[in-house]
Design an enzyme around this catalytic site. Structure first.
Site, PDB file in Angstrom:
ATOM      1  N   ILE A  45       0.875  -1.171   0.000  1.00 39.68           N
ATOM      2  CA  ILE A  45       0.000   0.000   0.000  1.00 39.68           C
ATOM      3  C   ILE A  45       0.912   1.220   0.000  1.00 39.68           C
ATOM      4  O   ILE A  45       1.556   1.525   1.008  1.00 39.68           O
ATOM      5  CB  ILE A  45      -0.928   0.005   1.234  1.00 39.68           C
ATOM      6  CG1 ILE A  45      -1.751  -1.284   1.279  1.00 39.68           C
ATOM      7  CG2 ILE A  45      -1.816   1.250   1.231  1.00 39.68           C
ATOM      8  CD1 ILE A  45      -2.485  -1.514   2.582  1.00 39.68           C
ATOM      9  N   GLU A  46       0.971   1.895  -1.144  1.00 37.80           N
ATOM     10  CA  GLU A  46       1.881   3.027  -1.297  1.00 37.80           C
ATOM     11  C   GLU A  46       1.251   4.331  -0.825  1.00 37.80           C
ATOM     12  O   GLU A  46       0.034   4.471  -0.762  1.00 37.80           O
ATOM     13  CB  GLU A  46       2.305   3.155  -2.759  1.00 37.80           C
ATOM     14  CG  GLU A  46       3.119   1.982  -3.229  1.00 37.80           C
ATOM     15  CD  GLU A  46       3.531   2.068  -4.675  1.00 37.80           C
ATOM     16  OE1 GLU A  46       4.386   1.267  -5.072  1.00 37.80           O
ATOM     17  OE2 GLU A  46       3.014   2.930  -5.423  1.00 37.80           O
ATOM     18  N   CYS A  55       4.561  -2.556   3.093  1.00 37.66           N
ATOM     19  CA  CYS A  55       4.782  -3.726   2.241  1.00 37.66           C
ATOM     20  C   CYS A  55       3.724  -4.796   2.504  1.00 37.66           C
ATOM     21  O   CYS A  55       3.072  -4.821   3.547  1.00 37.66           O
ATOM     22  CB  CYS A  55       6.162  -4.308   2.509  1.00 37.66           C
ATOM     23  SG  CYS A  55       7.516  -3.184   2.137  1.00 37.66           S
ATOM     24  N   GLU A  57       4.063  -7.980   3.183  1.00 38.46           N
ATOM     25  CA  GLU A  57       4.344  -8.863   4.308  1.00 38.46           C
ATOM     26  C   GLU A  57       3.905  -8.235   5.624  1.00 38.46           C
ATOM     27  O   GLU A  57       3.269  -8.868   6.465  1.00 38.46           O
ATOM     28  CB  GLU A  57       5.845  -9.192   4.388  1.00 38.46           C
ATOM     29  CG  GLU A  57       6.408  -9.796   3.120  1.00 38.46           C
ATOM     30  CD  GLU A  57       6.982  -8.757   2.162  1.00 38.46           C
ATOM     31  OE1 GLU A  57       6.220  -7.877   1.675  1.00 38.46           O
ATOM     32  OE2 GLU A  57       8.185  -8.808   1.905  1.00 38.46           O
ATOM     33  N   CYS A  89      11.863  -6.845   2.375  1.00 34.89           N
ATOM     34  CA  CYS A  89      12.806  -5.766   2.695  1.00 34.89           C
ATOM     35  C   CYS A  89      13.270  -5.914   4.146  1.00 34.89           C
ATOM     36  O   CYS A  89      12.761  -6.751   4.899  1.00 34.89           O
ATOM     37  CB  CYS A  89      12.151  -4.402   2.461  1.00 34.89           C
ATOM     38  SG  CYS A  89      10.916  -3.952   3.704  1.00 34.89           S
ATOM     39  N   CYS A  92      10.478  -5.474   6.785  1.00 39.17           N
ATOM     40  CA  CYS A  92       9.602  -6.649   6.851  1.00 39.17           C
ATOM     41  C   CYS A  92      10.293  -7.813   7.559  1.00 39.17           C
ATOM     42  O   CYS A  92       9.673  -8.518   8.359  1.00 39.17           O
ATOM     43  CB  CYS A  92       9.164  -7.063   5.456  1.00 39.17           C
ATOM     44  SG  CYS A  92       7.975  -5.941   4.712  1.00 39.17           S
TER      45      CYS A  92
END
Length: 144
Positions: A45-46, A55, A57, A89, A92
């Protein structure tokens, strides 16, 4: 209980339809298996302020934890291509380390063709061998 890899891979892939990715156009979905057999999905979700982007995860973990789940058995991440799949990342990896055992399997599969490529499997400890811990908070959380 065996890990329902097919269900998790299908769930992670299907979740990508719900991504909010107006900036990167890079969909990622995740499916997290709780100890009770429930599957929690998440998507990236940006946000226009990139640092506030979440992110897939972490979305899956936060959904599950917010509903009372604390024990997890497996994770599938679906994104990218066979040549460049979406691995978790650093943020995460650390969030996963807070709630998941080091030997938990993490499977990465590509979203874009050729999606038939073999999945990439690692354990959480392989992704984050020296996770940050405070006063054994992970052990206490895993015991609850």
């Amino acid at each position: 209980m065996t890990i329902p890899w097919t269900l998790l891979m299908q769930s992670a892939r299907a979740a990508t339809a719900n991504c909010h990715i107006p900036y990167s156009h890079y969909p990622v979905g995740a499916a997290l298996l709780a100890d009770d057999g429930s599957v929690w999905t998440g998507v990236n979700i940006e946000n226009a302020s990139y640092g506030l982007t979440n992110c897939a995860e972490r979305t899956a973990v936060f959904k599950a934890v917010s509903e009372g789940k604390r024990h997890f058995r497996a994770l599938v991440i679906c994104g990218g291509t066979a040549d460049s799949p979406a691995h978790p990342c650093g943020a995460c990896r650390q969030v996963l380390a807070e709630f998941c055992p080091p030997d938990m399997p993490v499977r990465v599969i590509p979203l874009l063709p050729p999606a038939e490529e073999s999945p990439i499997d690692h354990t959480l400890a392989e992704y984050l061998p020296c996770s940050f811990q405070l006063d054994s908070s992970r052990e206490k959380a895993l015991e609850e």
